[in-house]
Structure formats: C-alpha cells, structure tokens
Write a protein that holds these residues in place. Structure first.
Motif, PDB file in Angstrom:
ATOM      1  N   UNK A 179     -54.632 -19.170   4.403  1.00 53.60           N
ATOM      2  CA  UNK A 179     -55.586 -18.772   5.442  1.00 53.60           C
ATOM      3  C   UNK A 179     -55.498 -19.725   6.636  1.00 53.60           C
ATOM      4  N   UNK A 180     -55.449 -21.023   6.346  1.00 53.17           N
ATOM      5  CA  UNK A 180     -55.383 -22.008   7.425  1.00 53.17           C
ATOM      6  C   UNK A 180     -54.146 -21.850   8.284  1.00 53.17           C
ATOM      7  N   UNK A 181     -53.002 -21.567   7.645  1.00 54.98           N
ATOM      8  CA  UNK A 181     -51.758 -21.388   8.398  1.00 54.98           C
ATOM      9  C   UNK A 181     -51.832 -20.169   9.303  1.00 54.98           C
ATOM     10  N   UNK A 182     -52.316 -19.037   8.759  1.00 53.04           N
ATOM     11  CA  UNK A 182     -52.421 -17.820   9.558  1.00 53.04           C
ATOM     12  C   UNK A 182     -53.381 -17.996  10.738  1.00 53.04           C
TER      13      UNK A 182
ATOM     14  N   UNK B 110     -45.607 -17.938  -9.866  1.00 55.66           N
ATOM     15  CA  UNK B 110     -46.088 -16.783  -9.112  1.00 55.66           C
ATOM     16  C   UNK B 110     -46.875 -17.233  -7.891  1.00 55.66           C
ATOM     17  N   UNK B 111     -47.760 -18.229  -8.091  1.00 56.77           N
ATOM     18  CA  UNK B 111     -48.555 -18.754  -6.976  1.00 56.77           C
ATOM     19  C   UNK B 111     -47.632 -19.376  -5.928  1.00 56.77           C
ATOM     20  N   UNK B 112     -46.607 -20.079  -6.402  1.00 50.28           N
ATOM     21  CA  UNK B 112     -45.654 -20.691  -5.464  1.00 50.28           C
ATOM     22  C   UNK B 112     -44.943 -19.637  -4.641  1.00 50.28           C
ATOM     23  N   UNK B 113     -44.541 -18.534  -5.292  1.00 51.09           N
ATOM     24  CA  UNK B 113     -43.836 -17.462  -4.590  1.00 51.09           C
ATOM     25  C   UNK B 113     -44.735 -16.798  -3.553  1.00 51.09           C
ATOM     26  N   UNK B 114     -45.975 -16.476  -3.953  1.00 50.60           N
ATOM     27  CA  UNK B 114     -46.908 -15.819  -3.030  1.00 50.60           C
ATOM     28  C   UNK B 114     -47.225 -16.734  -1.853  1.00 50.60           C
ATOM     29  N   UNK B 115     -47.495 -18.004  -2.159  1.00 51.09           N
ATOM     30  CA  UNK B 115     -47.834 -18.961  -1.095  1.00 51.09           C
ATOM     31  C   UNK B 115     -46.662 -19.146  -0.143  1.00 51.09           C
ATOM     32  N   UNK B 116     -45.454 -19.292  -0.706  1.00 49.43           N
ATOM     33  CA  UNK B 116     -44.275 -19.479   0.132  1.00 49.43           C
ATOM     34  C   UNK B 116     -44.075 -18.287   1.059  1.00 49.43           C
ATOM     35  N   UNK B 117     -44.224 -17.073   0.513  1.00 53.66           N
ATOM     36  CA  UNK B 117     -44.021 -15.865   1.317  1.00 53.66           C
ATOM     37  C   UNK B 117     -45.047 -15.761   2.439  1.00 53.66           C
TER      38      UNK B 117
END
Length: 261
Positions: free
Chosen positions: A8-11, A142-149
């Motif tokens: 959220x912070x990045x977006x 899974x969390x790493x993949x979602x966060x990275x994307x």
C-alpha cells in the motif's frame, strides 16, 4: 502485515510522486529536449551494448543504487541554487521566494514547489528500496511472490518515469522560477558523469566510447540550457534580484506580457 504496508505504501507514494512530477505551472520545450537527449543516449547505448548486470533483480538493485546516487547529486545542486535564488532577493522578498520553493500558488490551486517534490521523491525511493530488500526475507513463498509482483509494478513505473522527468525539469524547479531548471541542468549532467565514473555504469558501454558519449550529452544539455536562459532573460524572466517569475512557455509561443519587475 508488514507486506501489506509495503504494498500500500509503495502504491500511494509512487502515485503521489508521479502526479507531483507532472504538476507544472509552465511548459518548456527545452525541458522536453533535455529529457529526450537523456533518453536517447541511454536507450541507444543499452540497445547496442546491453546491460552490465545479469538477472532482473540484480538490474533493479543496480538501478535503485544508481538512481539514489543521482538523486543525491541532483538534490545537492537544487538546494544550492534554491539558496542562491532566495539570497539574491531583496530582504522583503526572501520569504515569498522561500515559500515558493515548497508551495506555489498557481491561481486556482496550489502545487508543490521543487523542494517538496524532491522530499517526496526521496521518501518514495527509500520506501521502494526498503520494500525490495525485504521481499527475500519473507518465509512464505506465496507472500513473497505477491509482494514482489505488487511492489515491482509501481516501483518500475517510478524508476522509469521519475528520472526522465527530473532530467528535464529538475523536480519541477520552474514552478518556483522559470530559470532554475536551465541553471541546474548542466550541473546535474556533470554530477551524472561523476557518479557514473565512480559507481560504475549499468549499460555495458565500451570504455573508449563512454566518455565521448557522456561529453556529447553534456554539451547538448549546456547548449539547450544556455539558449533557454537567453530567451527567458529576454522575456524578463531571468534570475535577478527584483524580478518575480510569471508563467513561461519557453520554446513555445511568446507570452503576451513580460513578468512584472
């Protein structure tokens, strides 16, 4: 929940930064020309010689480091010129000039001044860097993949658009005074060359061509800035002790009235 804060912070920060980078009170074809020169040189060399890094994430890390160093150099130039801009004003006009560096009254609305844009871009760079470095530390794949994307998408947009805007407008410095970008651009170009020499380049340009390309881009930037300064001074929008800037369309149609003195 840390991953959600990072996403959220990045977006939010990337969105705000991109918007502020394009909130301009003036339009300058010279700023666009400086951006085009920067893009043309980088893309041409990248297409011809490729990148020095192997793998996408290594490239992202290299770009973040390079962008951070360039941001520091650009910030240093902008802060010095901002100080000169304030100090050369008569005592009664120093406070209004200082305010313009942070907030600019554009008539119907207020836009961020160059130092506000600089601070926001710096904060965004820090959050993007923190988010990217934290992805590999998550235990859940899974969390790493979602966060990275979801982090890479806005981060990529930011890393592509922000340098292009800054190369031409220097954090929208013209919002404070029309002459500031053209005064800062040559020094920023020199800073880019110095940073590239000491930190290494991202593009695998041969050593015998690296300096000639860099000097050619610098000379073009100096020439564009010099012509813009002459045109601005002819319109009464040069950086002087008593002149306050009005909207400028340097490189476009002539304004109907000169800036007030």
């Amino acid at each position: 929940m840390l991953w959600l804060i990072q996403i959220v912070g990045t977006w939010v920060l990337v969105g705000l930064t991109i918007v502020t980078l394009f909130l301009r009170t003036s339009f300058s074809l010279f700023a666009i020309a400086r951006t085009v020169v920067t893009v043309a040189v980088v893309l041409t060399l990248t297409y011809r010689y490729g990148l020095t890094t192997g793998g996408f994430f290594k490239w992202v890390d290299a770009v973040i480091v390079k962008y951070g160093l360039m941001a520091i150099a650009t910030s240093f130039v902008l802060v010095i010129l901002a100080g000169v801009y304030v100090l050369v004003a008569p005592a009664g006009r120093r406070r209004p000039r200082l305010v313009r560096l942070f907030l600019v009254d554009a008539g119907d609305f207020t836009v961020p001044g160059p130092l506000s844009v600089l601070a926001l871009a710096g904060t965004t760079t820090g959050v993007v860097t923190w988010s990217m470095n934290s992805i590999e530390e998550y235990n859940n794949a899974f969390v790493s993949l979602i966060t990275a994307t979801l982090v890479l998408l806005p981060a990529g947009i930011f890393l592509l658009l922000a340098p292009l805007s800054v190369a031409g407008t220097i954090f929208n410095a013209a919002n404070a005074h029309p002459a500031l970008p053209s005064l800062a651009a040559p020094f920023v170009a020199v800073g880019a060359i110095v940073v590239d020499e000491f930190s290494g380049g991202i593009v695998a340009t041969p050593a015998n061509l690296k300096d000639p390309f860099a000097l050619t881009a610098l000379l073009i930037t100096v020439a564009l800035s010099a012509v813009e300064l002459v045109r601005l001074r002819g319109r009464g929008q040069g950086l002087t002790r008593d002149a306050e800037p009005g909207p400028t369309t340097s490189g476009g149609p002539e304004p109907e009235t000169p800036a007030p003195r």
